[in-house]
Design a protein around this motif. Structure first.
Motif, short mmCIF file in Angstrom:
data_model
loop_
_atom_site.label_atom_id
_atom_site.label_comp_id
_atom_site.label_asym_id
_atom_site.label_seq_id
_atom_site.Cartn_x
_atom_site.Cartn_y
_atom_site.Cartn_z
N ASP A 176 0.83 -1.20 0.00
CA ASP A 176 0.00 0.00 0.00
C ASP A 176 0.87 1.26 0.00
O ASP A 176 0.39 2.33 0.33
CB ASP A 176 -0.90 -0.03 1.23
CG ASP A 176 -2.05 0.94 1.13
OD1 ASP A 176 -2.42 1.29 0.00
OD2 ASP A 176 -2.56 1.35 2.17
N ALA A 177 2.14 1.17 -0.37
CA ALA A 177 3.08 2.27 -0.22
C ALA A 177 2.75 3.47 -1.10
O ALA A 177 2.84 4.60 -0.65
CB ALA A 177 4.49 1.79 -0.52
N GLN A 178 2.39 3.28 -2.36
CA GLN A 178 2.18 4.40 -3.27
C GLN A 178 0.75 4.44 -3.80
O GLN A 178 0.51 4.91 -4.90
CB GLN A 178 3.16 4.31 -4.43
CG GLN A 178 4.59 4.44 -3.98
CD GLN A 178 5.57 4.15 -5.09
OE1 GLN A 178 5.22 3.56 -6.10
NE2 GLN A 178 6.80 4.55 -4.90
N GLY A 179 -0.18 3.96 -3.03
CA GLY A 179 -1.57 4.06 -3.42
C GLY A 179 -2.17 2.82 -4.02
O GLY A 179 -3.37 2.70 -4.13
N PHE A 180 -1.35 1.88 -4.46
CA PHE A 180 -1.86 0.65 -5.04
C PHE A 180 -1.80 -0.49 -4.03
O PHE A 180 -0.86 -0.57 -3.23
CB PHE A 180 -1.03 0.22 -6.26
CG PHE A 180 -1.28 1.04 -7.48
CD1 PHE A 180 -2.39 0.81 -8.27
CD2 PHE A 180 -0.40 2.02 -7.84
CE1 PHE A 180 -2.63 1.55 -9.40
CE2 PHE A 180 -0.61 2.78 -8.99
CZ PHE A 180 -1.73 2.54 -9.77
N ARG A 181 -2.79 -1.34 -4.07
CA ARG A 181 -2.75 -2.60 -3.32
C ARG A 181 -3.59 -3.60 -4.09
O ARG A 181 -4.41 -3.22 -4.92
CB ARG A 181 -3.24 -2.43 -1.89
CG ARG A 181 -4.67 -2.09 -1.74
CD ARG A 181 -5.05 -1.92 -0.27
NE ARG A 181 -6.46 -1.65 -0.14
CZ ARG A 181 -7.41 -2.59 -0.05
NH1 ARG A 181 -7.07 -3.85 -0.05
NH2 ARG A 181 -8.67 -2.26 0.04
N TYR A 182 -3.36 -4.86 -3.84
CA TYR A 182 -4.14 -5.89 -4.53
C TYR A 182 -4.59 -6.95 -3.54
O TYR A 182 -3.99 -7.13 -2.49
CB TYR A 182 -3.35 -6.53 -5.68
CG TYR A 182 -2.20 -7.42 -5.25
CD1 TYR A 182 -2.38 -8.79 -5.14
CD2 TYR A 182 -0.96 -6.89 -4.96
CE1 TYR A 182 -1.33 -9.61 -4.75
CE2 TYR A 182 0.09 -7.69 -4.58
CZ TYR A 182 -0.10 -9.05 -4.48
OH TYR A 182 0.93 -9.85 -4.09
N VAL A 183 -5.69 -7.61 -3.89
CA VAL A 183 -6.25 -8.67 -3.07
C VAL A 183 -6.46 -9.87 -3.98
O VAL A 183 -7.10 -9.75 -5.03
CB VAL A 183 -7.59 -8.24 -2.45
CG1 VAL A 183 -8.19 -9.39 -1.66
CG2 VAL A 183 -7.42 -7.01 -1.58
N HIS A 193 -6.64 -2.20 -6.20
CA HIS A 193 -7.22 -0.96 -5.69
C HIS A 193 -6.20 0.16 -5.84
O HIS A 193 -5.01 -0.05 -5.67
CB HIS A 193 -7.57 -1.09 -4.20
CG HIS A 193 -8.58 -2.13 -3.93
ND1 HIS A 193 -9.93 -1.85 -3.88
CD2 HIS A 193 -8.47 -3.45 -3.69
CE1 HIS A 193 -10.59 -2.95 -3.62
NE2 HIS A 193 -9.71 -3.95 -3.50
N HIS A 194 -6.67 1.36 -6.15
CA HIS A 194 -5.82 2.54 -6.21
C HIS A 194 -6.47 3.61 -5.35
O HIS A 194 -7.57 4.06 -5.64
CB HIS A 194 -5.68 3.01 -7.66
CG HIS A 194 -4.72 4.14 -7.82
ND1 HIS A 194 -5.09 5.37 -8.28
CD2 HIS A 194 -3.38 4.21 -7.57
CE1 HIS A 194 -4.03 6.16 -8.32
NE2 HIS A 194 -2.99 5.48 -7.89
N HIS A 195 -5.80 3.99 -4.27
CA HIS A 195 -6.31 4.95 -3.29
C HIS A 195 -7.71 4.58 -2.82
O HIS A 195 -8.60 5.42 -2.73
CB HIS A 195 -6.30 6.37 -3.86
CG HIS A 195 -4.93 6.89 -4.13
ND1 HIS A 195 -4.03 7.14 -3.12
CD2 HIS A 195 -4.29 7.18 -5.30
CE1 HIS A 195 -2.90 7.58 -3.65
NE2 HIS A 195 -3.03 7.61 -4.96
N GLY A 196 -7.91 3.29 -2.51
CA GLY A 196 -9.15 2.83 -1.93
C GLY A 196 -10.26 2.51 -2.92
O GLY A 196 -11.31 2.02 -2.52
N ARG A 197 -10.06 2.76 -4.19
CA ARG A 197 -11.08 2.46 -5.20
C ARG A 197 -10.62 1.32 -6.08
O ARG A 197 -9.42 1.19 -6.38
CB ARG A 197 -11.33 3.67 -6.09
CG ARG A 197 -11.93 4.82 -5.34
CD ARG A 197 -12.17 5.93 -6.29
NE ARG A 197 -13.46 6.53 -5.98
CZ ARG A 197 -13.91 7.62 -6.54
NH1 ARG A 197 -13.19 8.22 -7.47
NH2 ARG A 197 -15.08 8.11 -6.20
N VAL A 198 -11.57 0.53 -6.55
CA VAL A 198 -11.23 -0.59 -7.44
C VAL A 198 -10.76 -0.03 -8.77
O VAL A 198 -11.47 0.74 -9.42
CB VAL A 198 -12.44 -1.52 -7.63
CG1 VAL A 198 -12.11 -2.59 -8.65
CG2 VAL A 198 -12.84 -2.16 -6.31
N ALA A 199 -9.55 -0.39 -9.17
CA ALA A 199 -8.99 0.07 -10.43
C ALA A 199 -9.08 -1.01 -11.50
O ALA A 199 -9.21 -0.69 -12.68
CB ALA A 199 -7.54 0.49 -10.24
N ALA A 200 -9.01 -2.28 -11.12
CA ALA A 200 -9.07 -3.37 -12.08
C ALA A 200 -9.40 -4.67 -11.37
O ALA A 200 -9.05 -4.85 -10.21
CB ALA A 200 -7.74 -3.51 -12.82
#
Length: 73
Positions: free
Chosen positions: A4-11, A21-28
């Motif tokens: 979650d370092a630069q705004g992206f995270r994945y599950v 997710h990008h800044h808490g919103r689903v990006a893809a």
């Protein structure tokens, strides 16, 4: 779960799909072969890989590209 370092995270979900997710919103949302390909590539640089897969890797350079002599009308 992803970084979650630069705004992206994945599950990674139980059905094999991956949600980025990008800044808490689903990006893809990736499923099937695309999800497996993403997970194989994620070890290199997770933030850069997620940015490329979501299309958010070009942010910040649009103005300089617009001012380049090749792109002027």
């Amino acid at each position: 779960m992803g970084q979650d370092a630069q705004g992206f995270r994945y599950v990674e979900r139980g059905d094999g799909s991956v949600v980025i997710h990008h800044h808490g919103r689903v990006a893809a949302t990736l499923r099937g072969g695309r999800a497996a390909e993403f997970l194989a590539e994620i070890d290199d640089d997770p933030q850069l890989v997620m940015a490329r897969w979501t299309g958010n890797y070009r942010r910040g350079n649009e103005r300089t590209a617009r001012q380049h002599p090749r792109n002027r009308g």
